[in-house]
Design a protein around this motif. Structure first.
Motif, PDB file in Angstrom:
ATOM      1  N   GLU A   1       6.775  12.793   2.931  1.00 33.19           N
ATOM      2  CA  GLU A   1       6.020  12.654   1.687  1.00 33.19           C
ATOM      3  C   GLU A   1       4.959  11.564   1.772  1.00 33.19           C
ATOM      4  N   GLY A   2       4.571  11.202   2.991  1.00 33.95           N
ATOM      5  CA  GLY A   2       3.566  10.157   3.144  1.00 33.95           C
ATOM      6  C   GLY A   2       2.238  10.521   2.517  1.00 33.95           C
ATOM      7  N   GLY A   3       1.926  11.818   2.460  1.00 32.80           N
ATOM      8  CA  GLY A   3       0.684  12.256   1.847  1.00 32.80           C
ATOM      9  C   GLY A   3       0.618  11.921   0.379  1.00 32.80           C
ATOM     10  N   ARG A   4       1.764  11.868  -0.271  1.00 32.24           N
ATOM     11  CA  ARG A   4       1.791  11.526  -1.687  1.00 32.24           C
ATOM     12  C   ARG A   4       1.342  10.085  -1.897  1.00 32.24           C
ATOM     13  N   LEU A   5       1.758   9.185  -1.020  1.00 30.65           N
ATOM     14  CA  LEU A   5       1.332   7.794  -1.132  1.00 30.65           C
ATOM     15  C   LEU A   5      -0.174   7.688  -0.937  1.00 30.65           C
ATOM     16  N   ARG A   6      -0.724   8.429   0.003  1.00 36.32           N
ATOM     17  CA  ARG A   6      -2.169   8.405   0.209  1.00 36.32           C
ATOM     18  C   ARG A   6      -2.898   8.831  -1.058  1.00 36.32           C
ATOM     19  N   ALA A  26       3.563  -2.960  -1.104  1.00 31.48           N
ATOM     20  CA  ALA A  26       3.030  -4.133  -0.412  1.00 31.48           C
ATOM     21  C   ALA A  26       1.695  -3.763   0.222  1.00 31.48           C
ATOM     22  N   THR A  27       0.768  -4.717   0.263  1.00 26.48           N
ATOM     23  CA  THR A  27      -0.563  -4.438   0.800  1.00 26.48           C
ATOM     24  C   THR A  27      -0.539  -3.830   2.203  1.00 26.48           C
ATOM     25  N   PRO A  28       0.308  -4.316   3.137  1.00 24.28           N
ATOM     26  CA  PRO A  28       0.316  -3.715   4.475  1.00 24.28           C
ATOM     27  C   PRO A  28       0.691  -2.234   4.492  1.00 24.28           C
ATOM     28  N   SER A  29       1.327  -1.750   3.434  1.00 25.48           N
ATOM     29  CA  SER A  29       1.706  -0.337   3.383  1.00 25.48           C
ATOM     30  C   SER A  29       0.489   0.582   3.291  1.00 25.48           C
ATOM     31  N   ILE A  30      -0.672   0.015   2.968  1.00 25.78           N
ATOM     32  CA  ILE A  30      -1.897   0.816   2.877  1.00 25.78           C
ATOM     33  C   ILE A  30      -2.430   1.178   4.257  1.00 25.78           C
ATOM     34  N   TYR A  31      -2.244   0.290   5.231  1.00 22.44           N
ATOM     35  CA  TYR A  31      -2.914   0.450   6.518  1.00 22.44           C
ATOM     36  C   TYR A  31      -2.579   1.727   7.286  1.00 22.44           C
ATOM     37  N   PRO A  32      -1.377   2.288   7.193  1.00 26.43           N
ATOM     38  CA  PRO A  32      -1.155   3.572   7.882  1.00 26.43           C
ATOM     39  C   PRO A  32      -2.014   4.709   7.328  1.00 26.43           C
ATOM     40  N   HIS A  33      -2.571   4.516   6.129  1.00 24.38           N
ATOM     41  CA  HIS A  33      -3.350   5.565   5.481  1.00 24.38           C
ATOM     42  C   HIS A  33      -4.848   5.261   5.461  1.00 24.38           C
ATOM     43  N   PHE A  34      -5.205   3.975   5.315  1.00 27.12           N
ATOM     44  CA  PHE A  34      -6.606   3.569   5.239  1.00 27.12           C
ATOM     45  C   PHE A  34      -6.788   2.250   5.985  1.00 27.12           C
ATOM     46  N   ALA A  79     -12.877   2.646   3.204  1.00 28.43           N
ATOM     47  CA  ALA A  79     -12.285   3.946   3.490  1.00 28.43           C
ATOM     48  C   ALA A  79     -11.588   4.502   2.252  1.00 28.43           C
ATOM     49  N   ILE A  80     -10.985   3.631   1.461  1.00 28.60           N
ATOM     50  CA  ILE A  80     -10.358   4.071   0.206  1.00 28.60           C
ATOM     51  C   ILE A  80     -11.425   4.553  -0.764  1.00 28.60           C
ATOM     52  N   LEU A  81     -12.502   3.787  -0.901  1.00 30.68           N
ATOM     53  CA  LEU A  81     -13.589   4.179  -1.791  1.00 30.68           C
ATOM     54  C   LEU A  81     -14.201   5.511  -1.362  1.00 30.68           C
ATOM     55  N   LEU A  82     -14.385   5.690  -0.064  1.00 29.37           N
ATOM     56  CA  LEU A  82     -14.935   6.948   0.432  1.00 29.37           C
ATOM     57  C   LEU A  82     -14.019   8.107   0.065  1.00 29.37           C
TER      58      LEU A  82
END
Length: 218
Positions: free
Chosen positions: A23-28, A60-68, A73-76
């Motif tokens: 379900e990692g796509g859901r977090l993205r 946690a902020t580091p949890s973003i890095y596997p996705h962006f 990159a998030i804004l894009l």
């Protein structure tokens, strides 16, 4: 001690339920949605930081890095999502008017203006009003930026081309004329979503669309 007294001074932190495997796509998607919500609320692309997005999602902020890899990159991704929504709205408008090319083109144009009016902050974000994409020191590529909005533009080109095929519009360069039409739509859309300072004529939409689409003589 009362419940209120026990809770006084305690900082409440949003804790996100961990995704199940696969379900990692859901977090993205939640990260993208959080960025778009922050832009809606603040109107400021600088409000979208890795920390603010993580706080909104409850991770946690580091949890973003596997996705962006970074905030741009998030804004894009948020911008790409909005363009996908615009493309779907324009496509749905075109499909509703399958028998009359002229009405189909008008429906696409009016849907474009409605999209901007109903989503003003996101519309400004899509066209650089809230963020300044750069290639230096970011994960963005030139292709990322060039392709923004291309499918939406194609809907407008196809609607105009159908009018040409039906003999409703005379054009020797459909792509160029569609670009001119989009420029007019964008200018009107942008001016209508900024704080009102001018009383627009009631028929301003027709005055912009008809001449630029060369439908005024039809």
């Amino acid at each position: 001690m009362t419940e209120g007294e026990r809770s006084e001074g305690i900082r409440i932190r949003v804790v996100r339920v961990r995704n199940r495997r696969g379900e990692g796509g859901r977090l993205r998607d939640e990260i993208i949605d959080a960025a778009a919500e922050l832009l809606d609320e603040t109107g400021d692309q600088h409000a979208v930081t890795l920390r603010s997005v993580a706080r909104r999602v409850g991770i946690a902020t580091p949890s973003i890095y596997p996705h962006f890899p970074d905030r741009l990159a998030i804004l894009l991704a948020a911008v790409q999502g909005e363009f996908t929504g615009l493309e779907r709205a324009l496509g749905a408008a075109a499909e509703q008017e399958v028998t009359d090319p002229r009405r189909r083109l008008l429906a696409v144009c009016e849907t474009y203006l409605d999209f901007a009016e109903h989503h003003p902050q996101r519309y400004r974000m899509m066209f650089g009003g809230l963020w300044a994409p750069t290639l230096e020191h970011s994960s963005l590529t030139e292709t990322d930026l060039v392709m923004l909005g291309a499918p939406s533009m194609l809907v407008l080109v196809e609607a105009l081309d159908a009018c040409v095929a039906a003999g409703t519009v005379a054009s020797d360069h459909v792509s160029a004329d569609a670009t001119a039409l989009w420029a007019g739509l964008h200018g009107l859309a942008h001016r209508r979503i900024v704080p009102p300072s001018y009383s627009w004529p009631e028929n301003i939409t027709e005055r912009v669309i008809l001449p630029l689409a060369r439908l005024d003589a039809a």
